[in-house]
Design a protein around this motif. Structure first.
Motif, PDB file in Angstrom:
ATOM      1  N   LEU B 224       6.688  39.384 -49.332  1.00 20.69           N
ATOM      2  CA  LEU B 224       6.737  40.542 -49.645  1.00 20.69           C
ATOM      3  C   LEU B 224       5.509  41.152 -50.181  1.00 20.69           C
ATOM      4  O   LEU B 224       4.607  40.856 -50.381  1.00 20.69           O
ATOM      5  CB  LEU B 224       7.456  40.176 -51.130  1.00 20.69           C
ATOM      6  N   SER B 225       5.487  42.523 -50.503  1.00 19.81           N
ATOM      7  CA  SER B 225       4.137  43.236 -50.800  1.00 19.81           C
ATOM      8  C   SER B 225       4.262  43.066 -52.387  1.00 19.81           C
ATOM      9  O   SER B 225       5.161  42.323 -52.959  1.00 19.81           O
ATOM     10  CB  SER B 225       4.515  44.905 -50.475  1.00 19.81           C
ATOM     11  N   GLY B 226       3.016  43.610 -52.795  1.00 20.22           N
ATOM     12  CA  GLY B 226       2.740  43.369 -54.350  1.00 20.22           C
ATOM     13  C   GLY B 226       3.806  43.946 -55.227  1.00 20.22           C
ATOM     14  O   GLY B 226       4.599  43.224 -56.033  1.00 20.22           O
ATOM     15  N   GLY B 227       4.422  45.117 -55.050  1.00 22.57           N
ATOM     16  CA  GLY B 227       5.535  45.671 -55.689  1.00 22.57           C
ATOM     17  C   GLY B 227       6.605  45.194 -55.448  1.00 22.57           C
ATOM     18  O   GLY B 227       7.211  44.918 -56.470  1.00 22.57           O
ATOM     19  N   GLN B 228       6.958  44.774 -54.175  1.00 28.15           N
ATOM     20  CA  GLN B 228       8.275  44.132 -53.837  1.00 28.15           C
ATOM     21  C   GLN B 228       8.376  42.834 -54.748  1.00 28.15           C
ATOM     22  O   GLN B 228       9.509  42.309 -55.136  1.00 28.15           O
ATOM     23  CB  GLN B 228       8.559  43.808 -52.521  1.00 28.15           C
ATOM     24  N   SER B 229       7.362  41.962 -54.587  1.00 26.32           N
ATOM     25  CA  SER B 229       7.276  40.717 -55.507  1.00 26.32           C
ATOM     26  C   SER B 229       7.634  41.046 -57.046  1.00 26.32           C
ATOM     27  O   SER B 229       8.331  40.094 -57.537  1.00 26.32           O
ATOM     28  CB  SER B 229       5.789  40.078 -55.364  1.00 26.32           C
TER      29      SER B 229
END
Lengths: 230, 340
Positions: B224-229
């Motif tokens: 997951l990307s930073g934002g998704q995480s």
């Protein structure tokens, strides 16, 4: 003198937790000593010295670390008594996940870290199972959910343990851990006290220096693996 | 349920039925390498056929297994009364790093959002520490923390078992090698949630709503990307964590709707502390706590003037958000876009 045993897998943060713990307790400088049991080499004595904590290091070398621990622990206590410590903390690594350098009636802490995998608590044996308190380190870099799952897996093997998250860098959590230590009882000697769990069985030909492989060289206490037809 | 009832599970019920009714018992068997014992027998009967050697390796005999089975089942039966029924938290001032008194008494209720501002090293972690261990004047700050208006004794503090505060910070990562849905299932299981399936689903939908870019249930959490995480962590904390207090240490700007995230948590009746220097977040809070030199120097209510400027800040933020979205979509940025 109070005695505390701290154990945990290598690099789980035992030394950091102990140093933060000693800071937190606010006892006079030099009144808490540490005995470090290690295998071949250790650099933690430098960190203890930096923090002005009296330290003694012992290396088990070719001896099973647990056997080494149990045959030296009372001498460690006598050393601490002689130096007039209020508290002695022993630090040892549970190298085969089977060790448990815990003694009945002596306060014990197991240190494990959150990065070691969610199922790790379920794989570690008496080292985790028989501890009074489980200190979990490196929780600041994993998600809240993973911390909770990790704590859950600890409870699976040690339902009665208190699980405390300790940050070995900032010391967060070490205060409440230090409060637990007040329960530790005063002792003068460990003579006739008992380990909570037997140390790993030994005395086979390999314990005594055998290096050759093959059935004819295997003598003494052996456990053979069962290979099934697939 | 009392311990005798748990013994009955081990003597009167076949393991098959036991596992049907209490799936978690399969973990107990697995932990002791007893997965392959005959399931048509009761646990206590089946143990008669188990090699004592294996049990000894775990430091147990047959009786010990039954005893730890009861302990295990007791630990993982959801308690009827929650210890964490928290309705308010009170912070009573102690001292700052120069031993000057803090002169503060602040009561925060569930659903309230408090932003914490102050330079690095000003004492935010000291404050969090005090809240986490429910300080009773015995920490270096001398602060006292009351739960529902009352002091806690040491035993009650220990009972908290580290579950009072959930934390979310910028440098947290997922480390497990699991997909999003496996991960949520695993967390739900550890929470002994009865309606696991619905909670997992809600959590997943909500995380996707917060995240700028959507992800699938079978995406690996480590990918997951930073934002998704961050979105997944927030949704998970909102729906699955039972900690009544949430501490958020800066949420990054990119890839997540910060305000919506914080609103979500406050709607779940949690007390929220947001350590932030982001004006949008700081002004959306109910109160703002200013920390300096290890002490709380003041607690500000968000004034009307500030509330008005919040509108302007929102517009600025929306403009920036628009620019980000354009970049993401491969479009070009023009000066006109800056005039909202």
């Amino acid at each position: 003198m109070k005695l505390i045993t701290v154990a945990g897998p290598p690099s789980s943060g035992k030394t950091s937790v102990i140093i933060k713990l000693i800071e937190c307790m606010g006892l006079p400088k030099g009144s808490v000593g540490v005995v470090k049991f290690d295998c071949l080499n250790s650099f933690d004595n430098l960190r203890y010295k930096e923090a002005d904590i009296p330290i003694q290091t012992g290396f088990s070398g070719k001896i099973c670390p647990d056997h080494y621990f149990v045959s030296n622990i009372d001498d460690a206590v006598q050393w601490g008594m002689k130096l007039g410590f209020q508290m002695l903390i022993t630090e040892s690594a549970g190298l085969c996940n089977r060790c448990s350098p815990y003694i009945n009636g002596i306060f014990s802490i197991c240190v494990i870290d959150n990065l070691s995998g969610a199922n790790t608590p379920r794989k570690i044996g008496p080292l985790l199972k028989l501890a009074d308190v489980v200190a979990v380190t490196k929780g600041d870099i994993v998600s809240q959910a993973e911390r909770e799952v990790f704590a859950f897996n600890i409870k699976q093997v040690n339902a009665s343990a208190k699980v405390i998250f300790v940050n070995g860098i900032t010391g967060q959590g070490s205060f409440i851990l230090s409060k637990y230590l007040q329960q530790a009882r005063d002792i003068q000697t460990l003579r006739d006290m008992k380990l909570r769990f037997t140390t790993p069985a030994a005395v086979c030909s390999y314990c005594t220096g055998e290096t050759r492989i093959g059935e004819s060289h295997q003598m003494g206490m052996m456990k053979k693996m069962e290979f099934k037809e697939l | 349920m009392i311990r005798q009832d748990f013994i009955a599970l081990a003597t009167d019920l076949s393991i098959e039925d036991l596992l049907l009714e209490y799936p978690i018992a399969s973990d107990f068997l697995a932990n002791l390498r007893l997965n392959s014992i005959p399931k048509q027998l009761s646990l206590s009967q089946a143990l008669e056929e188990v090699d004592e050697g294996i049990l000894q390796e775990f430091g147990l005999d047959k009786f010990g297994v039954l005893r730890s089975f009861c302990e295990f089942m007791e630990t993982f039966t959801p308690a009827e009364v929650s210890l964490h029924a928290l309705s308010s938290l009170t912070i009573i001032g102690g001292f700052n790093k120069s031993r000057e008194p803090e002169n503060i008494s602040l009561t925060i209720s569930c659903g309230e959002i408090i932003s914490i501002v102050g330079p690095t090293g000003s004492g935010k972690s000291r404050l969090l520490n005090d809240i986490e261990c429910v300080a009773q004047g015995d920490t270096p700050t001398g602060r006292r923390i009351l739960i529902n208006g009352a002091e806690l004794d040491d035993l009650q503090r220990f009972e908290m078992d580290g579950k009072l505060v959930a934390q979310l910070s910028q440098n947290m990562n997922f480390v497990m090698d699991l997909t999003v849905s496996e991960f949520l299932d695993m967390h739900a299981k550890s929470r002994l949630t009865t309606s696991a399936k619905q909670v997992v689903e809600k959590c997943f939908l909500c995380a996707n709503e917060l995240a700028g870019e959507k992800f699938m249930p079978d995406t690996k959490i480590t990918q997951l990307s930073g934002g998704q995480s961050r979105a997944l962590m927030i949704a998970d904390t909102a729906y699955m964590s039972n900690s009544p207090i949430v501490l958020i240490d800066e949420i990054e700007n990119a890839g997540i709707d910060r305000r919506q995230a914080i609103e979500l948590l406050s709607k779940r009746e949690k007390i929220i502390f947001v350590s932030t220097h982001d004006p949008l977040l700081a002004l959306s809070a109910d109160k703002r706590m200013v920390i300096k030199n290890g002490g709380i120097i003041k607690v500000l209510d968000i004034s009307d003037t500030e509330k008005q400027s919040l509108k302007a800040i929102e517009e600025l933020d929306n403009t920036l958000q628009k620019l980000r979205n354009r970049l993401r979509d491969g479009a070009q940025i023009t000066v006109d876009l800056l005039k909202s």
